[in-house]
Design an enzyme around this catalytic site. Structure first.
Site, PDB file in Angstrom:
ATOM      1  N   GLY A  29      11.057   1.334   0.561  1.00  0.00           N
ATOM      2  CA  GLY A  29      11.424   0.392  -0.573  1.00  0.00           C
ATOM      3  C   GLY A  29      12.429  -0.475   0.218  1.00  0.00           C
ATOM      4  N   CYS A  61       7.612  -0.140  -1.814  1.00  0.00           N
ATOM      5  CA  CYS A  61       6.914  -0.270  -0.480  1.00  0.00           C
ATOM      6  C   CYS A  61       7.276   1.403  -0.113  1.00  0.00           C
ATOM      7  CB  CYS A  61       7.290  -1.008   0.336  1.00  0.00           C
ATOM      8  SG  CYS A  61       8.926  -1.029   1.060  1.00  0.00           S
ATOM      9  N   GLY A  62       6.699   1.621   1.183  1.00  0.00           N
ATOM     10  CA  GLY A  62       6.884   2.798   1.963  1.00  0.00           C
ATOM     11  C   GLY A  62       8.307   3.495   1.847  1.00  0.00           C
ATOM     12  N   GLY A  99      11.590  -2.856   2.934  1.00  0.00           N
ATOM     13  CA  GLY A  99      10.930  -4.073   3.359  1.00  0.00           C
ATOM     14  C   GLY A  99      11.038  -4.970   1.750  1.00  0.00           C
ATOM     15  N   HIS A 108      27.600  -2.118 -12.235  1.00  0.00           N
ATOM     16  CA  HIS A 108      28.499  -2.996 -11.510  1.00  0.00           C
ATOM     17  C   HIS A 108      27.712  -4.322 -10.615  1.00  0.00           C
ATOM     18  CE1 HIS A 108      31.623   0.430 -10.386  1.00  0.00           C
ATOM     19  NE2 HIS A 108      31.405   0.545 -11.730  1.00  0.00           N
ATOM     20  N   ARG A 135      36.263  -7.902 -12.827  1.00  0.00           N
ATOM     21  CA  ARG A 135      35.835  -8.059 -11.643  1.00  0.00           C
ATOM     22  C   ARG A 135      34.423  -7.967 -11.444  1.00  0.00           C
ATOM     23  NH1 ARG A 135      36.891  -2.844 -13.149  1.00  0.00           N
ATOM     24  NH2 ARG A 135      35.907  -1.072 -11.840  1.00  0.00           N
ATOM     25  N   HIS A 154       0.925  -1.067  -0.027  1.00  0.00           N
ATOM     26  CA  HIS A 154       0.032  -0.006  -0.129  1.00  0.00           C
ATOM     27  C   HIS A 154       0.894   1.294  -0.014  1.00  0.00           C
ATOM     28  CE1 HIS A 154       0.951  -1.233   4.097  1.00  0.00           C
ATOM     29  NE2 HIS A 154       0.652  -0.026   4.556  1.00  0.00           N
TER      30      HIS A 154
HETATM   31  C1  RB5 Z   1       4.224   0.067   5.631  1.00  0.00           C
HETATM   32  O1  RB5 Z   1       3.603   1.087   6.392  1.00  0.00           O
HETATM   33  C2  RB5 Z   1       5.685   0.028   5.655  1.00  0.00           C
HETATM   34  O2  RB5 Z   1       6.171  -0.362   6.522  1.00  0.00           O
HETATM   35  C3  RB5 Z   1       6.187  -0.663   4.216  1.00  0.00           C
HETATM   36  O3  RB5 Z   1       5.709  -0.022   3.317  1.00  0.00           O
HETATM   37  C4  RB5 Z   1       7.498  -0.485   3.895  1.00  0.00           C
HETATM   38  O4  RB5 Z   1       8.294   0.743   4.300  1.00  0.00           O
HETATM   39  C5  RB5 Z   1       8.534  -1.650   4.766  1.00  0.00           C
HETATM   40  O5  RB5 Z   1       9.809  -1.533   4.601  1.00  0.00           O
END
Ligand code: RB5
Length: 155
Positions: free
Chosen positions: A75, A72-73, A77, A105, A140, A16
């Site tokens: 990036g 994600c919020g 996670g 790289h 490399r 989300h």
């Molecule tokens: C969601 O609230 C948030 O935790 C998720 O989008 C992200 O940022 C997690 O790493």
């Protein structure tokens, strides 16, 4: 040959926190002529980011897409989730230079963005660079990237 081959399939997924940026980047990809495999999410409703990182990694491992885009919020996670798969080299990027280096790289095959940390114009620019920059194959960089797929056992 440019790595921008319009027939290429690009997988895209977000939670989300990345949904709004995903909608924008998906449109950009289609405008650039890519085939887009959209693995969700489909709204701003709260979901769990690992589900989407794993779905995209799974699709790429099955050969359904050559490259991936995860949002994600922050990036963070989705990049952690995707990088738990040996075949995936997911790079969380914030600017043009980092994006270019992730290809040159690291041969990154997934680019990650934070929907709450990057503006759409910068993300759009980074996405184009990610798709159009070649890996500096051989020497490399190839040796180091090969090591990423084969971490030492028992350490
Ligand atoms: C969601 O609230 C948030 O935790 C998720 O989008 C992200 O940022 C997690 O790493």
């Amino acid at each position: 040959m440019s790595s921008k081959e319009p027939s290429k399939t690009i997988a895209i997924a977000s939670d989300h926190g990345g949904y709004e940026l995903k909608v924008e980047l998906k449109k950009d990809l289609m405008d650039m002529g890519y085939t887009v495999l959209d693995l969700g999410s489909d709204s701003l409703e709260s979901v769990d980011y690992p589900d989407f990182g794993y779905a995209l990694a799974g699709a790429m491992k099955e050969g359904k897409a050559e490259r991936g885009v995860l949002i994600c919020g922050s990036g963070i996670g989705v990049s952690i989730a995707a990088n738990r798969h040996a075949e995936i080299r997911a790079a969380l990027v914030h600017d043009a230079l980092g994006t270019r280096l992730s290809r040159q790289h690291n041969d990154a095959n997934v680019v990650c963005f934070g929907g709450r940390t990057i503006g759409p114009e910068v993300a759009r620019d980074c996405l184009k660079i990610f798709l159009e920059t070649e890996f500096e194959k051989g020497g490399r960089h190839s040796r180091r990237v090969d090591k990423l797929s084969d971490p030492p056992k028992g350490k």
